[in-house]
Write a protein that holds these residues in place. Sequence first.
Motif, PDB file in Angstrom:
ATOM      1  N   ALA A 185     -77.339  33.020  13.344  1.00  0.00           N
ATOM      2  CA  ALA A 185     -76.029  32.634  12.835  1.00  0.00           C
ATOM      3  C   ALA A 185     -76.177  31.593  11.733  1.00  0.00           C
ATOM      4  CB  ALA A 185     -75.161  32.068  13.963  1.00  0.00           C
ATOM      5  N   GLY A 186     -75.499  31.819  10.619  1.00  0.00           N
ATOM      6  CA  GLY A 186     -75.508  30.884   9.509  1.00  0.00           C
ATOM      7  C   GLY A 186     -76.680  31.021   8.570  1.00  0.00           C
ATOM      8  N   VAL A 187     -77.609  31.953   8.837  1.00  0.00           N
ATOM      9  CA  VAL A 187     -78.783  32.140   7.990  1.00  0.00           C
ATOM     10  C   VAL A 187     -78.457  33.164   6.900  1.00  0.00           C
ATOM     11  CG1 VAL A 187     -81.183  32.903   7.903  1.00  0.00           C
ATOM     12  CG2 VAL A 187     -80.350  31.579   9.860  1.00  0.00           C
ATOM     13  N   MET A 188     -78.725  32.807   5.664  1.00  0.00           N
ATOM     14  CA  MET A 188     -78.471  33.709   4.551  1.00  0.00           C
ATOM     15  C   MET A 188     -79.590  34.736   4.436  1.00  0.00           C
ATOM     16  SD  MET A 188     -77.081  31.120   1.567  1.00  0.00           S
ATOM     17  CE  MET A 188     -77.180  32.472   0.379  1.00  0.00           C
ATOM     18  N   PRO A 189     -79.257  35.999   4.209  1.00  0.00           N
ATOM     19  CA  PRO A 189     -80.296  37.012   4.019  1.00  0.00           C
ATOM     20  C   PRO A 189     -80.969  36.869   2.668  1.00  0.00           C
ATOM     21  CG  PRO A 189     -78.148  37.970   3.622  1.00  0.00           C
ATOM     22  CD  PRO A 189     -77.899  36.559   4.102  1.00  0.00           C
ATOM     23  N   SER A 190     -82.215  37.259   2.592  1.00  0.00           N
ATOM     24  CA  SER A 190     -82.926  37.241   1.317  1.00  0.00           C
ATOM     25  C   SER A 190     -82.498  38.439   0.475  1.00  0.00           C
ATOM     26  CB  SER A 190     -84.434  37.281   1.556  1.00  0.00           C
ATOM     27  OG  SER A 190     -84.798  38.534   2.128  1.00  0.00           O
ATOM     28  N   PRO A 191     -82.668  38.357  -0.840  1.00  0.00           N
ATOM     29  CA  PRO A 191     -82.331  39.523  -1.686  1.00  0.00           C
ATOM     30  C   PRO A 191     -83.084  40.778  -1.276  1.00  0.00           C
ATOM     31  CG  PRO A 191     -82.611  37.556  -3.037  1.00  0.00           C
ATOM     32  CD  PRO A 191     -83.035  37.186  -1.647  1.00  0.00           C
ATOM     33  N   LEU A 192     -84.360  40.636  -0.875  1.00  0.00           N
ATOM     34  CA  LEU A 192     -85.139  41.802  -0.455  1.00  0.00           C
ATOM     35  C   LEU A 192     -84.549  42.423   0.807  1.00  0.00           C
ATOM     36  CD1 LEU A 192     -87.574  43.635  -0.846  1.00  0.00           C
ATOM     37  CD2 LEU A 192     -88.941  41.985   0.467  1.00  0.00           C
ATOM     38  N   ALA A 193     -84.105  41.572   1.750  1.00  0.00           N
ATOM     39  CA  ALA A 193     -83.495  42.085   2.980  1.00  0.00           C
ATOM     40  C   ALA A 193     -82.203  42.832   2.678  1.00  0.00           C
ATOM     41  CB  ALA A 193     -83.227  40.933   3.945  1.00  0.00           C
ATOM     42  N   VAL A 194     -81.436  42.345   1.707  1.00  0.00           N
ATOM     43  CA  VAL A 194     -80.189  43.016   1.327  1.00  0.00           C
ATOM     44  C   VAL A 194     -80.480  44.385   0.735  1.00  0.00           C
ATOM     45  CG1 VAL A 194     -78.229  42.930  -0.251  1.00  0.00           C
ATOM     46  CG2 VAL A 194     -78.894  40.875   1.009  1.00  0.00           C
ATOM     47  N   ILE A 195     -81.471  44.452  -0.169  1.00  0.00           N
ATOM     48  CA  ILE A 195     -81.811  45.731  -0.798  1.00  0.00           C
ATOM     49  C   ILE A 195     -82.302  46.727   0.250  1.00  0.00           C
ATOM     50  CG2 ILE A 195     -83.386  46.851  -2.412  1.00  0.00           C
ATOM     51  CD1 ILE A 195     -83.353  44.273  -4.056  1.00  0.00           C
ATOM     52  N   THR A 196     -83.152  46.262   1.177  1.00  0.00           N
ATOM     53  CA  THR A 196     -83.664  47.141   2.231  1.00  0.00           C
ATOM     54  C   THR A 196     -82.536  47.675   3.094  1.00  0.00           C
ATOM     55  OG1 THR A 196     -85.731  45.877   2.277  1.00  0.00           O
ATOM     56  CG2 THR A 196     -85.259  47.303   4.164  1.00  0.00           C
ATOM     57  N   ALA A 197     -81.591  46.809   3.448  1.00  0.00           N
ATOM     58  CA  ALA A 197     -80.467  47.235   4.279  1.00  0.00           C
ATOM     59  C   ALA A 197     -79.587  48.229   3.554  1.00  0.00           C
ATOM     60  CB  ALA A 197     -79.648  46.011   4.705  1.00  0.00           C
ATOM     61  N   GLU A 198     -79.407  48.038   2.249  1.00  0.00           N
ATOM     62  CA  GLU A 198     -78.562  48.947   1.478  1.00  0.00           C
ATOM     63  C   GLU A 198     -79.151  50.358   1.459  1.00  0.00           C
ATOM     64  OE1 GLU A 198     -75.703  48.665   0.207  1.00  0.00           O
ATOM     65  OE2 GLU A 198     -75.296  46.532   0.153  1.00  0.00           O
ATOM     66  N   PHE A 199     -80.484  50.453   1.393  1.00  0.00           N
ATOM     67  CA  PHE A 199     -81.113  51.771   1.283  1.00  0.00           C
ATOM     68  C   PHE A 199     -81.349  52.428   2.644  1.00  0.00           C
ATOM     69  CE2 PHE A 199     -82.154  50.325  -2.981  1.00  0.00           C
ATOM     70  CZ  PHE A 199     -81.993  51.487  -3.709  1.00  0.00           C
TER      71      PHE A 199
END
Length: 295
Positions: free
Chosen positions: A235-249
Amino acid sequence: YSADMAARQPDKSTAGMQEYSASQQAFGMFLCVLARVVNSIQFVLEEKVMGESGFHPFEVTGTEGVYGLIMTACVIMPIVATIPGSDVGGVFENTKDSLLMIQNNSTLDFILVFYLLGLWGLNALGMMVMKHLGSVFRAVSRNMQALFVWLIDMALFYGLGHRGFGYGPVGEPWQGTASWIQVVGFIFMTVGVFVYAYGNAVQQVMAAQAEEQKGIPSPIPVAYSMRELALELDAGVMPSPLAVITAEFNQDNAFGDAEASRTLRSGSMASVGFASPGNRIKRVGSNADVVMIGL
């Protein structure tokens, strides 16, 4: 005599240019702003249609194309063919003359085919971006079109040479300092687009975490991929840009509520069922929330 004739000849640098009054220029700028307003309304309505109907982005693009073809062929073309103008026959647009040019010019046919393919790709991919990231991001990312137009212009200018397609040079050459200023501007614009996309993803993750903790529906649309990512983070931890890209794909990016996301995470479609006369799948609101509605 030579000096007198030179004075009487129009300046070649301004030949073909037409002067417009201040009121005409103001009206032109007003039309540009109005076009942006209409375009914004279109984006909002497209997002709402995809949310409430559950249409695939390609279906929405095809529907718009058919509607636009009917309106252009049956309404717009007959109107402009009667308005006085500078086209062949003294009208604003002579459709018959345009068809003759298409019939007799293979180069024009080639350009039109690529134009139609490019336009289809632009609209279809724009719809997919809207489905995944929303209409605001689509509007912001459209500014990057200018970057690709500029790069293609230079590729055409230096790739085809001074003859172009046989009618003279096409595209745009490198303009020295002015082009370097464009490069800097495009860098800032591109970075801004990606920063906005990342910020939008972080906002969705935080909203999903708050929804899971408090049990209160999020006031903003949250993609399933961002809900899955939120479950993997503290909770409250920001995702890294790499984690966001991985989740999107890796995940389906349709927007939805927490309950629908839990159903998808369970991996069992038995609890969801299939559309039938007794029940149907409906997407509620503009966020494509998948729920079962009993009829």
